[in-house]
Structures are given as structure tokens and as C-alpha cells.
Scaffold this motif. Structure first.
Motif, PDB file in Angstrom:
ATOM      1  N   MET A  82       0.839  -1.185   0.000  1.00 33.03           N
ATOM      2  CA  MET A  82       0.000   0.000   0.000  1.00 33.03           C
ATOM      3  C   MET A  82       0.879   1.241   0.000  1.00 33.03           C
ATOM      4  O   MET A  82       1.776   1.375   0.818  1.00 33.03           O
ATOM      5  N   SER A  83       0.618   2.102  -0.962  1.00 31.77           N
ATOM      6  CA  SER A  83       1.305   3.388  -0.973  1.00 31.77           C
ATOM      7  C   SER A  83       0.453   4.338  -0.137  1.00 31.77           C
ATOM      8  O   SER A  83      -0.731   4.505  -0.392  1.00 31.77           O
ATOM      9  N   PHE A  84       1.075   4.907   0.906  1.00 32.60           N
ATOM     10  CA  PHE A  84       0.309   5.699   1.880  1.00 32.60           C
ATOM     11  C   PHE A  84       0.011   7.106   1.377  1.00 32.60           C
ATOM     12  O   PHE A  84       0.836   7.728   0.702  1.00 32.60           O
ATOM     13  N   PRO A  87       2.690   9.300   4.174  1.00 31.17           N
ATOM     14  CA  PRO A  87       3.772   8.424   4.665  1.00 31.17           C
ATOM     15  C   PRO A  87       4.391   8.990   5.945  1.00 31.17           C
ATOM     16  O   PRO A  87       4.578  10.204   6.043  1.00 31.17           O
ATOM     17  N   VAL A  88       4.670   8.118   6.912  1.00 34.46           N
ATOM     18  CA  VAL A  88       5.196   8.597   8.192  1.00 34.46           C
ATOM     19  C   VAL A  88       6.711   8.785   8.138  1.00 34.46           C
ATOM     20  O   VAL A  88       7.400   8.198   7.308  1.00 34.46           O
ATOM     21  N   GLU A  89       7.202   9.587   9.069  1.00 38.51           N
ATOM     22  CA  GLU A  89       8.644   9.814   9.182  1.00 38.51           C
ATOM     23  C   GLU A  89       9.244   8.839  10.181  1.00 38.51           C
ATOM     24  O   GLU A  89       8.644   8.564  11.212  1.00 38.51           O
ATOM     25  N   ILE A  90      10.410   8.313   9.876  1.00 37.47           N
ATOM     26  CA  ILE A  90      11.146   7.531  10.867  1.00 37.47           C
ATOM     27  C   ILE A  90      12.562   8.097  10.962  1.00 37.47           C
ATOM     28  O   ILE A  90      13.446   7.741  10.188  1.00 37.47           O
ATOM     29  N   PRO A  91      12.789   8.995  11.926  1.00 40.12           N
ATOM     30  CA  PRO A  91      14.083   9.664  12.044  1.00 40.12           C
ATOM     31  C   PRO A  91      15.222   8.677  12.295  1.00 40.12           C
ATOM     32  O   PRO A  91      15.045   7.701  13.024  1.00 40.12           O
ATOM     33  N   LEU A 142      14.139   8.284   6.556  1.00 41.31           N
ATOM     34  CA  LEU A 142      12.896   7.988   5.872  1.00 41.31           C
ATOM     35  C   LEU A 142      11.841   9.081   6.067  1.00 41.31           C
ATOM     36  O   LEU A 142      11.392   9.321   7.189  1.00 41.31           O
ATOM     37  N   ASN A 143      11.503   9.728   4.968  1.00 42.38           N
ATOM     38  CA  ASN A 143      10.448  10.750   4.907  1.00 42.38           C
ATOM     39  C   ASN A 143      10.693  12.000   5.750  1.00 42.38           C
ATOM     40  O   ASN A 143       9.879  12.906   5.766  1.00 42.38           O
ATOM     41  N   ASN A 154       9.036   8.316  -3.132  1.00 46.59           N
ATOM     42  CA  ASN A 154       9.654   7.312  -2.276  1.00 46.59           C
ATOM     43  C   ASN A 154       8.731   6.110  -2.067  1.00 46.59           C
ATOM     44  O   ASN A 154       9.175   4.966  -1.997  1.00 46.59           O
ATOM     45  N   GLU A 155       7.430   6.373  -1.973  1.00 43.32           N
ATOM     46  CA  GLU A 155       6.472   5.273  -1.842  1.00 43.32           C
ATOM     47  C   GLU A 155       6.544   4.356  -3.059  1.00 43.32           C
ATOM     48  O   GLU A 155       6.570   3.136  -2.935  1.00 43.32           O
ATOM     49  N   GLN A 158       9.616   2.301  -3.139  1.00 45.51           N
ATOM     50  CA  GLN A 158       9.490   1.118  -2.265  1.00 45.51           C
ATOM     51  C   GLN A 158       8.672   0.029  -2.949  1.00 45.51           C
ATOM     52  O   GLN A 158       8.977  -1.160  -2.841  1.00 45.51           O
TER      53      GLN A 158
END
Lengths: 250, 481
Positions: A82-84, A87-91, A142-143, A154-155, A158
Motif C-alpha cells: 500500500m502506498s500511503f 507516509p510517516v517519518e522515521i528519524p 525515511l520521509n 519514495n512510496e 518502495q
């Protein structure tokens, strides 16, 4: 490939999906359109297995297998992507590291060894070129600090890396300018094949000029009220959703 | 050339064990309680010179007049200091005959950490085939080190063999009456390590393996003294990633670092003492005083990964006495279940152009409380002092707490002090995003936590960093969903 039968789902007793029937075969592209609040994103999340939503009735079947008891990661291992929309950030976790983890987790689930580093690098190079992504971008967190367009690209990157059987693109066009839209759509088109399928969720007809669907479905109040071919999308663009709403009432 | 653990193991495998088990130390224990007779008895047991006995007594007298501090953001039942035995000779007898007798949960953790079978045995107290006894290891190391003139031995040995160095430096950075726990440690310290790097020498290896092997048997009151003479360098690793099931509840260590002109000390710690069970029963109380002194152009870096202990009270600090000296503090503190940590640092700027950096990452899960407490002090004569502090907190779930207590005291107008703080929470959306990409929840948390801690993990020596990373995952297992 995907068969949704009389699907009812909601959150905390509020029913959002109200009897969805949908069949998607390999090689097909389906567009799901509909006004705000019609349940488009919920449908995507329910297929992906988001636990917040409770399925009260009906089934989602992938390749003959009922997904009811599958956790989200298991569905991913089975080939659902699933392309969001957001999209959330993951520092601190780079795009590369995230993808490496995702790919190896899926491989592990299939009983495969981890992908060798050189093969991984080759894959990354290949797919980043496909989506016209600057390689420097892949070593960023990421994001984090990504523009709207970068996030969406980026989605799809992936998606290209994971090579899913069924890809659900949830409002991938929102927040994209015309150039980014073209790149993203080209990427999706290049990934289309006889063995995979795509569900495009969108508000507007614009994206469908680039990713041409085989079928278009209109969602209204949690139900598919009209299905047709790509011409339906044009008709919707012209007449607006009120036309469908009125028709649904009659 | 860096001396690795693998090389050490190979060397030991091929080496005849020279000494056999230590049998000449009686396994005896002093009666419970603390008074002057006990302090004298400890000193006597360790065959210390009179000046050392006197030094301990001074500490004890000071301690008697002191009150246990209560300012930290921690809640616990105070230990009864008269109900503790302050000396117990190291027990060299194996606790078990084979690994089958060891708690399977402990073995499972060893496995996850990737610890070799031999080492597992050693850590769990099982008789081993290749004897990695401290004596033989120390001998192997000492030979390499002696060629460079480096002294690396137990503090007890140093008191006997190098009294002039110990006498000159012990208590100069952490005085006997510095605080309640430091005073207690000074009176009764059991053992610990001593290290001296001569002028201009770069220590050729990470001083790590020795500790990892020995950690399983160290006492409650460790005392460490590291002296880097002018222009020298040493990287020192303390602690053990393997869980230490120590029956001693109270631990009060003191570490003193002295970096003379142009010297550099890098001190890395991984602390994984028993944190208590899921209901908050048991667990180690860890009250540590760590401090380093920097002379001109010297540099001290503290890096710590704190995952264990029921209570952690610890502030590795730097006294930046010399001009142009540098102090650094990089910390990851993880608390889960009912753990409580109050940790941070003090950067005291005395010299001109002194610089300090503080990066603190706190991760709280379960019902734990995690506090950062830091002091940046700029003295009136410290022209152009600079500090940068960054304190980030990551919360998991709704029942834990993260707290930040930064203190800044600047008495010089040229000081530049920056402080940044963030608090974030691992969200369901982040987890779902990872799940959707095929990453299960445990792995997703590990990924997020490692990303959060990256700046600090990067400061650890390579092999330690990999273990620390795994340790973070294990510490937080089962903390979400």
C-alpha cells in the motif's frame, strides 16, 4: 487474484464500508473514485489489515486464501503493498536501511536467505533510476524533511523494490505537481505486468490520464454504486459526484 | 594494531593454562554492618599499606555524617546500610556443572546477543574448558601493554605495585566526601581497575575484553582510576551486554579519569544490571559517580548505554580545567517496566575556549520513569566557552514518563550555550507503516529505536555498537502491543 465479498467494516461501531464487492484479476488496473468520506482510504487500510478497523461481515480473499487472520506484515509477505496517502517519518532510519530490512523480512518469511549486499545495491540502483531518484536521497532519514512529492516518489520506489503482487495506491496523486505526477505514473506503468495488479484510489481523473485503468468503480457511502471502464472517470469529471449521489438515492 | 576479541580467543585456545583455578583466596565473608573495624578489616584483607587504610577511614568518617540524597527523580526504599556485608572474597567455584542447569531464559538472552558458548558458560558461572580466568587474560594483555609502558591492572594491585601513582591521583577528581555514595565507595571499595598511559603513548587496543570476561564476578563497590599522561590516548570499554544476575542490590561505583595536557580518554559503558522483574520486584540500585578532569587541550568523551538496573543514578561529568579542553557526553538510557533512571552529566567550564557537547537519548517504555539531569556551568574566567546540548526523549505507550532537568549557570558573558530538547512517541502509524512493508512489530520498534539512538550508537567502538544495538531490542521486547 483479489476477491472482496460483501465486506462490512468500521471503527468503534461506526460502519464505514457497507457491503463492498470487488474482483481484481492479475494484469488489471482498477481505479476507485468517490467523494470525501466515501470509504476509499478505509478500503485500502482494511485490505492491508490495519487493526484499527474491524471487519464485521464479508471476506477479503487473496489467491484463494482468506486474509481474515493475517497480520499486516503477513499480508505484505503475501504480496500486498500500500502506498500511503500520508507516509510517516522515521528519524535516523535511512531509506536504504528501511528497504533492506523490509526486503529481508519478506524473504525470511518465505524461507529465503538475506539478499546479498551486492544484489541489494544493484536493485537499488536499478529502481532509483526507474523513478529518477537521486541516490543521495536514499541515505536520508525515511520521509524526514521530504517534500510532498519526494514522499510519494519514495512510496513508489518502495513498491518497485518490493515488487508486490497487488499494489494499492492511496491518493498517490495528492500533493504532486505535474512533473512529479508524470514520474510517479511512469514508474507505476513500468511496473505493470501480466502477473500483478494495481488498485488506484483517487479523487480526480487527472492521475488516470497517466495510469490508464481497465475498470473504474465509484464508491459512495461505503458501497460501490457504479462500475465502468475508463470513460466513467471522464464522465465523473464532467458531471461531478452529485450525479452519482442522486442516482444512488433514486 | 587493534587487538580483537577473536584474536584473544585464538591466543587462549592455543595457550596452555598456566595457573589453574585460584585456590589461595579463602571464600570468606565479613559480618554484616559497617564501622571502623570493618573498614580496617577490608583494608587488611587486601593487604593495603597504611596510607590507604587511613584514606578509607577518612572517607568512612565523612560518610557517617552525610545524608543519603533525595533530590533525584526516583522513588525507592532506601537500603539498610548496616544490613550489607561489605566484603566477600571472589568465589571462584563454578556454580553449575553444565549449561543445562542454567536458567533457560538467561540462555535465550545470551543466544540473542550472539555470545559464544564458552563465554556463556563463563558469564553464567559454569565451569569452562578453556579457562578465561582473569589471571591468564590479564597476563596476555599485560605483555602487549607492557611493551608500551602501559599499566593496566586491578586497583588493589596498583595500590601495592604503583603506590606513588595511586596516592597522587586517587580522590583528586572525586574526593572522598564528594557525595554520600562516593564516600561510601571510598571507605569500602572492593576492587576495580587502574590504568596509566605514559606520555605520548597511544594505547594500541581497546581496553575491553578483559572487562567483559571479568564483569560477571566484580563486586558491589568498584573503583576505577584512569590516568592518561601528556599527549596520550586511550579508549576504555566498561561493562557487559550480557545480563548480570547479581544478588547484590546496591552498587556504588566511582570512576575517576585524569587527562593531562593534550591527552584524550574515550570511556564507553554498557550497563545491563538486573532491572527487576515485570512487576518491579528486585533489581539493582546503581549509584555511580563518574568524573573526568581535563588539563590543557585534553579531551574526555563519555559514551554510555544504560539499559539495566531498577534504579540508575549516574552523571558522568567533565571538569574542563585546562584551556581549550573538550568534554563530551553521549548517552542512551532505556527504561522499561518499573525501572527508574535519573542520569545526565555535568560540564564544568573553567578554562578558556573550552567546549562541551551533550547528546542524551532517553527511551521510556512500560511504567518506567526516565529523567535527564544536566548541568552546564561556565566559570567567570572561562572566556569563549561553548556548549551544545541535545536531549531527546522517546516514549512508548501511555504509562511511562520522560523528564528533562537542564541547569545552566553562566558567569562569563562570552559563553555560548545551546540547548535543544524533543519528545516524541512511537506511534501506531509508524508501526503500521513498517508492518505494511513486511516488518513485524518487534522489529519495527527495534528499527525506530535504533534510528532514534543512532547519533550515540555511532560513538561506540564497532563491535560494542553491534551488541548495544541488539541489547536495545531485547530491553524493549514486549513493550508495545
Amino acid at each position: 487474484m483479489l476477491k472482496i465479498d460483501n465486506l462490512h467494516a468500521g471503527v468503534e461501531g461506526n460502519e464505514i464500508l457497507n457491503g463492498i464487492n470487488l474482483e481484481v484479476n492479475a494484469g488489471e488496473v482498477h481505479a476507485i473514485m468517490g467523494p470525501n468520506g466515501s470509504g476509499k482510504s478505509t478500503l485500502a487500510a482494511v485490505i492491508a489489515g490495519k487493526e484499527e478497523f474491524e471487519v464485521t461481515e464479508g471476506t477479503v480473499i487473496l489467491d484463494g486464501e482468506d486474509l481474515e487472520d493475517s497480520a499486516p506484515e503477513e499480508r505484505a509477505h503475501k504480496g500486498i503493498f500500500m502506498s500511503f496517502q500520508y507516509p510517516v517519518e522515521i528519524p535516523g532510519v535511512t531509506v536504504t536501511n528501511f528497504m533492506r530490512t523490509a526486503i529481508n523480512e519478506s524473504r525470511k518469511a518465505r524461507g529465503l536467505e538475506e539478499m546479498p549486499a551486492n544484489q541489494m545495491l544493484k536493485l537499488i540502483r536499478e529502481k532509483s533510476e526507474l523513478l529518477e531518484i537521486d541516490r543521495k536521497f536514499l541515505s536520508r532519514s525515511l520521509n524526514e524533511g521530504f517534500s510532498g512529492g519526494e514522499k510519494k516518489r519514495n512510496e513508489i520506489f518502495q513498491m518497485a523494490m518490493l515488487e508486490p503482487k497487488l499494489a494499492i495506491l492511496d491518493e498517490t496523486d495528492s500533493g504532486l505537481d505535474i512533473d512529479a505526477l508524470r514520474i510517479v505514473a511512469n514508474g507505476v506503468n513500468k511496473l505493470r505486468s501480466e502477473s500483478n495488479a494495481v488498485i488506484v484510489i483517487t479523487h480526480y481523473q487527472r492521475l488516470l490520464e497517466y495510469i490508464v485503468p481497465d475498470y473504474v468503480h465509484v464508491l459512495h457511502e461505503g458501497k460501490i454504486v457504479k462500475s465502468g471502464t475508463k470513460e466513467l472517470a471522464l464522465e465523473l469529471e464532467e458531471k461531478g459526484y452529485d450525479w452519482i449521489k442522486n442516482e444512488a438515492v433514486v | 594494531m587493534a587487538y580483537t576479541e577473536e584474536e584473544l580467543k585464538k591466543e587462549l585456545e592455543t595457550k596452555e593454562y598456566e595457573y589453574g583455578f585460584f585456590t589461595d583466596i579463602e571464600a570468606d565473608t565479613l559480618p554484616k554492618g559497617l564501622n571502623e573495624e570493618i573498614v580496617i578489616a577490608i583494608s587488611k584483607k587486601k593487604e593495603e599499606p597504611e596510607w590507604m587504610t587511613e584514606w578509607r577511614l577518612q572517607a568512612f568518617r565523612a560518610w557517617k555524617e552525610m545524608i543519603e540524597p533525595e533530590w533525584a527523580n526516583i522513588r525507592y526504599k532506601k537500603p539498610d546500610f548496616q544490613d550489607i556485608s561489605y566484603y566477600s572474597a571472589p568465589n571462584k567455584k563454578p556454580k553449575y556443572n553444565s549449561l543445562d542447569e542454567v536458567d533457560p531464559e538467561l540462555l535465550e538472552t545470551f543466544k540473542k546477543l550472539g555470545i559464544s558458548l564458552d563465554e556463556q558458560k563463563k558469564l553464567a558461572g559454569v565451569a569452562v574448558d578453556i579457562v578465561m580466568d582473569s589471571v591468564s587474560v590479564a597476563t596476555t594483555f599485560k605483555k602487549t601493554l607492557a611493551e608500551k609502558g602501559i599499566i593496566f591492572c586491578s586497583i588493589s594491585e596498583a595500590i601495592k605495585e604503583h603506590p606513588e601513582l595511586v596516592k597522587k591521583y586517587i580522590g583528586t577528581v572525586v574526593p572522598q566526601k564528594d557525595n554520600f555514595y562516593a564516600a561510601l565507595n571510598s571507605a569500602v571499595f572492593s576492587d576495580g581497575s587502574f590504568c596509566y598511559i605514559p606520555k605520548g603513548v597511544r594505547c594500541p587496543m581497546e581496553l575491553s575484553t578483559y572487562f567483559r570476561i571479568n564483569q560477571a564476578g566484580t563486586g558491589q563497590f568498584e573503583r576505577t582510576l584512569v590516568i592518561a599522561d601528556e599527549g596520550s590516548y586511550v579508549s576504555y570499554l566498561e561493562g557487559c551486554t550480557a545480563p548480570s544476575r547479581d544478588e547484590n542490590q546496591l552498587h556504588a561505583a566511582v570512576v575517576e579519569l585524569i587527562a593531562l595536557d593534550n591527552a584524550e580518554i574515550k570511556y564507553s559503558t554498557v550497563q545491563n544490571w538486573y532491572p527487576g522483574d515485570k512487576e518491579g520486584q528486585g533489581g539493582v540500585f546503581n549509584f555511580v559517580t563518574k568524573r573526568g578532569l581535563c588539563e590543557k587541550n585534553a579531551k574526555i568523551s563519555w559514551t554510555q548505554v544504560e539499559t539495566g538496573s531498577a534504579i540508575t543514578w549516574k552523571y558522568p561529568s567533565c571538569i574542563l580545567k585546562g584551556d581549550n579542553s573538550i568534554g563530551e557526553f553521549y548517552s542512551i538510557a532505556v527504561t522499561n517496566n518499573f525501572q527508574q533512571a535519573d542520569t545526565g552529566t555535568k560540564m564544568v567550564h573553567l578554562g578558556k575556549n573550552t567546549r562541551s557537547t551533550i547528546i542524551s537519548k532517553g527511551i521510556s517504555a512500560g511504567k518506567s520513569q526516565n529523567s535527564y539531569r544536566g548541568l552546564v556551568q561556565v566559570n567567570s574566567r572561562a572566556e569563549n566557552a561553548r556548549n551544545f546540548s541535545q536531549c531527546d526523549s522517546l516514549l512508548m505507550g501511555n504509562e511511562c514518563g520522560a523528564h528533562t532537568f537542564p541547569y545552566i549557570e553562566a558567569k562569563n558573558k562570552t559563553a555560548q550555550i545551546e540547548h535543544e530538547a524533543t519528545t516524541s512517541k512511537i506511534g501506531e502509524d509508524q508501526i503500521f507503516y513498517c508492518n505494511q512493508r513486511g516488518i513485524d512489530t518487534e522489529k519495527a520498534i527495534a528499527l525506530i529505536v535504533n534510528g532514534f539512538s543512532k547519533e550515540v550508537l555511532n560513538k561506540l567502538p564497532m563491535e560494542f555498537a553491534v551488541e548495544a544495538q541488539k541489547l536495545l531490542e531485547i530491553s524493549l521486547e514486549g513493550s508495545v502491543g
